[in-house]
Design an enzyme around this catalytic site. Structure first.
Site, PDB file in Angstrom:
ATOM      1  N   LYS A  98       0.880  -1.118   0.102  1.00  0.00           N
ATOM      2  CA  LYS A  98      -0.035  -0.158   0.036  1.00  0.00           C
ATOM      3  C   LYS A  98       0.938   1.112   0.043  1.00  0.00           C
ATOM      4  CE  LYS A  98      -3.932  -1.932   2.027  1.00  0.00           C
ATOM      5  NZ  LYS A  98      -3.670  -3.265   1.644  1.00  0.00           N
ATOM      6  N   ASP A 134      -1.574  -2.078  -4.317  1.00  0.00           N
ATOM      7  CA  ASP A 134      -3.010  -2.271  -3.822  1.00  0.00           C
ATOM      8  C   ASP A 134      -3.733  -0.996  -4.171  1.00  0.00           C
ATOM      9  OD1 ASP A 134      -2.726  -4.663  -2.876  1.00  0.00           O
ATOM     10  OD2 ASP A 134      -2.777  -4.258  -0.650  1.00  0.00           O
ATOM     11  N   GLN A 163     -10.830  -1.225  -8.687  1.00  0.00           N
ATOM     12  CA  GLN A 163     -12.022  -1.315  -7.853  1.00  0.00           C
ATOM     13  C   GLN A 163     -13.086  -1.258  -8.751  1.00  0.00           C
ATOM     14  OE1 GLN A 163     -10.042   1.599  -5.772  1.00  0.00           O
ATOM     15  NE2 GLN A 163      -9.963   0.496  -3.846  1.00  0.00           N
ATOM     16  N   ARG A 184      -5.000  -6.907 -10.769  1.00  0.00           N
ATOM     17  CA  ARG A 184      -6.020  -7.535 -10.010  1.00  0.00           C
ATOM     18  C   ARG A 184      -7.307  -6.788  -9.887  1.00  0.00           C
ATOM     19  NH1 ARG A 184      -4.526  -6.671  -4.057  1.00  0.00           N
ATOM     20  NH2 ARG A 184      -2.675  -7.973  -4.547  1.00  0.00           N
ATOM     21  N   ALA A 189     -13.141  -1.795  -1.255  1.00  0.00           N
ATOM     22  CA  ALA A 189     -13.115  -2.076   0.371  1.00  0.00           C
ATOM     23  C   ALA A 189     -13.145  -0.666   1.098  1.00  0.00           C
ATOM     24  CB  ALA A 189     -12.124  -3.034   0.681  1.00  0.00           C
TER      25      ALA A 189
END
Ligand SMILES: Cc1cc2nc3c(=O)[nH]c(=O)nc-3n(C[C@H](O)[C@H](O)[C@H](O)COP(=O)(O)OP(=O)(O)OC[C@H]3O[C@@H](n4cnc5c(N)ncnc54)[C@H](O)[C@@H]3O)c2cc1C
Length: 308
Positions: A98, A134, A163, A184, A189
């Site tokens: 992160k 991330d 996301q 990814r 979240a």
């Protein structure tokens, strides 16, 4: 209803102190966090490899407040690389970072985060593996994508996360799929406002499918980050119809969540990577796991009451 409340609490120092000191916390945290130290996580990595699973390792921590903490985060990852080297797992054990933990939100944070993450990416490449950046809250993403682009000039295998809940993501997916990135895809979240993110769960799922199709049909390497059985089945179908072989995409799930499914997908011949978080600064990560499934909160509260 509870999810947004828990996510708001994940930003509160008062709640952090309360939750960290609560009896029973350790027991619940241990479900999601593989250990506190690198020595504790290495046997977990070995165990995963023995089961045919791959891992991405995350040293927990975010929102640091000093450059010294950012340097300490870099050093924690460099220490991790030293411990991974003798396992000789190459890309089967990669790392997730992160950028907020590398100083992104401090003054001059973009450059600082890049300067701190680069040696980690270099060290990872030296042992035949890589790093995935991330995705944190939406205000950090332009900087994250710029760091990703910069790192990929020397280390094209560096990955990033997108996301599905964000309106911007279809466009990001098109750009990343065209330049051959490892990407990814997750639902998302963080607590995001309606001005930037879809709020309805069913609509987020639909967006996930649209974006996954873009990734599968593009020339990058899609990483399906989800525990949702429906999306996993759709992911397999999209990969098949895009003509992808089993090693041309992978599934990713979090340590401690739907663990039978990790083993089942690996046994079917899929690449299955377990996002394995460890370390002592677990509060933000843990609260996001509670927010994803309110039943976890009930379990947590029950364990506090039992201990009292
Ligand atoms: C490998 C990986 C990396 C991730 N990286 C990021 C990132 O960089 N940025 C980001 O914003 N988000 C990240 N996430 C989190 C992601 O955005 C979602 O919040 C999370 O994956 C839950 O969504 P889901 O797709 O599993 O579907 P959901 O619909 O939330 O869950 C499907 C099912 O999975 C199980 N499940 C899901 N979450 C939990 C939980 N916490 N506890 C117990 N059971 C659960 C339940 O059975 C649930 O019914 C990551 C997720 C994964 C798997």
């Amino acid at each position: 209803m509870l999810g947004p409340v828990i996510l708001a609490a994940s930003r509160s120092d008062k709640m952090r102190r309360f939750v960290s000191a609560a009896p029973g916390t350790k027991q619940v945290v241990a479900r999601f966090i593989a250990g506190e130290t690198v020595d504790q996580v290495i046997p977990v990595v070995r165990d995963a490899a023995a089961k045919g699973l791959e891992v991405t390792l995350d040293v927990v921590g975010e929102d640091i407040t000093t450059p010294e903490q950012a340097a300490a985060a870099r050093d924690a990852y460099l220490e991790l690389v030293e411990h991974l080297e003798p396992l000789d797992l190459g890309p089967r054990a990669e790392m997730s970072v992160k950028l907020s933990m590398f100083g992104q939100s401090l003054e001059g944070g973009h450059e600082l985060a890049l300067a701190n993450v680069r040696p980690v990416v270099e060290a990872a490449a030296a042992i035949g593996t890589t790093v995935t950046l991330d995705a944190e809250d939406h205000t950090t993403l332009d900087s994250m994508f710029a760091v990703h682009e910069e790192l990929r000039k020397d280390f094209p295998q560096t990955g990033c996360v997108i996301q599905a809940y964000l309106f911007r993501t279809e466009e990001d997916a098109r750009r990343l799929a065209a330049n051959g990135s490892r990407v990814r895809l997750v639902k998302g979240a963080y607590k995001e406002p309606a001005s930037v993110a879809i709020q309805d769960k069913a609509e987020i799922d639909k967006a996930y499918v649209r974006i996954l199709r873009i990734l599968m049909e593009g020339d990058g390497y899609p990483m399906i980050g989800s525990h949702d059985p429906r999306l996993i089945a759709i992911g397999q179908e999209l990969a098949r119809s895009a003509g992808r072989k089993l090693d041309e995409y992978e599934f990713q799930m979090l340590y401690g969540i739907r663990t039978d499914e990790h083993v089942r997908l690996a046994a079917e011949g899929h690449r299955m990577r377990v996002y394995t978080a460890y370390g002592t600064d677990w509060y933000g990560y843990f609260m996001r796991r509670l927010a994803e499934k309110p039943a976890n909160l009930l379990f947590f509260v029950r364990s506090m009451i039992t201990k009292n």
